[in-house]
Write an enzyme that holds these catalytic residues in place. Structure first.
Site, PDB file in Angstrom:
ATOM      1  N   SER A 146      -5.827  -0.218  -1.507  1.00  0.00           N
ATOM      2  CA  SER A 146      -6.460  -1.305  -2.252  1.00  0.00           C
ATOM      3  C   SER A 146      -6.290  -2.634  -1.528  1.00  0.00           C
ATOM      4  O   SER A 146      -5.275  -2.870  -0.855  1.00  0.00           O
ATOM      5  CB  SER A 146      -5.830  -1.398  -3.647  1.00  0.00           C
ATOM      6  OG  SER A 146      -6.173  -2.596  -4.286  1.00  0.00           O
ATOM      7  N   TYR A 172       0.733  -2.724  -9.650  1.00  0.00           N
ATOM      8  CA  TYR A 172      -0.276  -1.875  -9.013  1.00  0.00           C
ATOM      9  C   TYR A 172      -0.362  -2.178  -7.524  1.00  0.00           C
ATOM     10  O   TYR A 172      -0.282  -1.278  -6.679  1.00  0.00           O
ATOM     11  CB  TYR A 172      -1.644  -2.061  -9.673  1.00  0.00           C
ATOM     12  CG  TYR A 172      -2.763  -1.429  -8.888  1.00  0.00           C
ATOM     13  CD1 TYR A 172      -2.895  -0.043  -8.832  1.00  0.00           C
ATOM     14  CD2 TYR A 172      -3.669  -2.205  -8.175  1.00  0.00           C
ATOM     15  CE1 TYR A 172      -3.905   0.550  -8.089  1.00  0.00           C
ATOM     16  CE2 TYR A 172      -4.683  -1.618  -7.424  1.00  0.00           C
ATOM     17  CZ  TYR A 172      -4.796  -0.242  -7.378  1.00  0.00           C
ATOM     18  OH  TYR A 172      -5.790   0.346  -6.636  1.00  0.00           O
ATOM     19  N   LYS A 176       0.775   0.248  -4.170  1.00  0.00           N
ATOM     20  CA  LYS A 176      -0.066   0.596  -3.029  1.00  0.00           C
ATOM     21  C   LYS A 176       0.576   0.132  -1.721  1.00  0.00           C
ATOM     22  O   LYS A 176       0.537   0.836  -0.701  1.00  0.00           O
ATOM     23  CB  LYS A 176      -1.462  -0.003  -3.205  1.00  0.00           C
ATOM     24  CG  LYS A 176      -2.284   0.627  -4.318  1.00  0.00           C
ATOM     25  CD  LYS A 176      -2.579   2.088  -4.026  1.00  0.00           C
ATOM     26  CE  LYS A 176      -3.444   2.741  -5.082  1.00  0.00           C
ATOM     27  NZ  LYS A 176      -3.746   4.148  -4.781  1.00  0.00           N
TER      28      LYS A 176
END
Length: 364
Positions: A146, A172, A176
């Site tokens: 991402s 989040y 990643k």
């Protein structure tokens, strides 16, 4: 090392797609199977946390539809990637050559509220998968990463040389980033590893057939499915989080990429594994290089759907940043890939999917 299985010597090689019943995963499965030169089995693992399977049906609805569209078979397993024993059974039953790893929780704002759940699913699950891959001698990996790994941008557009890990705004994004660091360490420890980490910007749209699309469980966390559900009457109005950013109209700016372009990026990445001398860790942006604000996307969708989208402005949402836009030059150089579909296509294909599936895969 890969266990000795004589039956595997003659088995067709397979690509394992984790999270393959989800949005990006299912479109990538479709892209793999739609290619006439695809001569491998497709094996999908998904715990159905964000995918729909009708009661009594063996496979999730998007995979059933893809099989119908392509007249090809998908091998499906309903397991969580944290289930090492379950993953081992899959590697025993199929001659896995490479893995495309989508399975993860993916909502920025939700991750702020549920950090443990995100670290468990995204980091623990990924490490479990890597352990099983190593056990069976599978070292080729395409990873669903991402643009959030870049944190608050120091410059735009974002290229792969931009620092990662600093100023990250959500669990989040950190999950990643941590996974990318783990993959770098794996590649340093063993030259057999080949990892392509595809840093997505903002996937939207749907398959041009209108047969598969984005169908999130519950209230959508992402902008495009929220807009389309308002347009079809499933939700009352769009809430615009933040109108005081330093952008063209005060709303957040994002680089939106058509999910079919995104899927084709994965197909290109898999082909790169066949290139002589390819090894190590490679991070690649998948984006268009053009940013649109929330209000610009809203206007484009109103034009595509012919419907007025009611909306109201609320305060900024935790974990969001003002703008991010990709520099996609490396994807063209390394993968031979570039985005072919524009904002009008993204909106038109989303609307085709949503108006023919007002309740998503669940029908009426």
């Amino acid at each position: 090392m890969k266990p000795n299985h004589n039956e595997n010597d003659t088995m067709t090689s397979a690509i394992l797609v984790t999270g393959g019943a989800g949005y990006a995963g299912s479109h990538t499965v479709a892209a793999l199977l739609e290619r006439p030169d695809t001569d491998v089995d497709i094996v999908v693992v998904d715990n159905l946390s964000n995918a729909y399977r009708p009661e009594g049906q063996k496979k999730p609805e998007p995979l059933r539809i893809i099989e119908e569209m392509t007249e090809k078979t998908i091998h499906f397993y309903d397991i969580d990637i944290r289930d090492a024993a379950g993953l081992c059974r899959i590697f025993e039953n199929h001659n896995i050559d490479c893995v495309i790893h989508f399975a993860a929780l993916k909502a920025v704002a939700e991750s702020v509220e549920k950090p443990l759940e995100y670290y468990q699913a995204n980091i623990t699950g990924t490490c479990t998968l890597f352990e099983v891959m190593r056990k069976y001698g599978v070292h080729k990996l395409v990873y669903s990463s991402s643009c959030t790994v870049y944190g608050e941008p120091e410059r735009l557009p974002l290229d792969e040389g931009h620092p990662t890990g600093a100023g990250l705004t959500s669990p989040y994004g950190r999950s990643k980033y941590f996974c990318e660091e783990i993959m770098k360490d794996l590649c340093r420890s063993d030259p057999k590893w080949m990892v392509i980490s595809l840093r997505y910007f903002n996937p939207v749209g749907a398959h041009p057939s209108g047969k598969i699309g984005e169908d999130p469980n519950g209230i959508p966390n992402n902008l495009m499915p929220y807009i389309s559900q308002v347009a079809v009457g499933r939700l009352k109005e769009l809430v615009v989080f933040g109108a005081d950013y330093p952008t063209v109209d005060g709303t957040g700016v994002r680089d939106y990429i058509h999910v079919v372009d995104l899927a084709e990026g994965h197909v290109k990445a898999v082909k790169l594994f066949k290139q002589k001398g390819f090894s190590g860790f490679h991070a690649v942006n998948l984006g268009t290089g053009t940013g649109y604000s929330v209000l610009q996307l809203l206007s484009a969708f109103e034009k595509a759907s012919g419907r007025k989208i009611p909306h109201r402005v609320a305060g900024r949402r935790a974990g969001d940043i003002a703008a991010n836009v990709a520099d996609p030059a490396l994807a063209q150089r390394l993968l031979g890939w570039r985005a072919a579909r524009g904002l009008a296509d993204m909106c038109a294909d989303t609307w085709r999917w949503q108006r023919t599936h007002p309740n998503g895969y669940r029908g009426e």
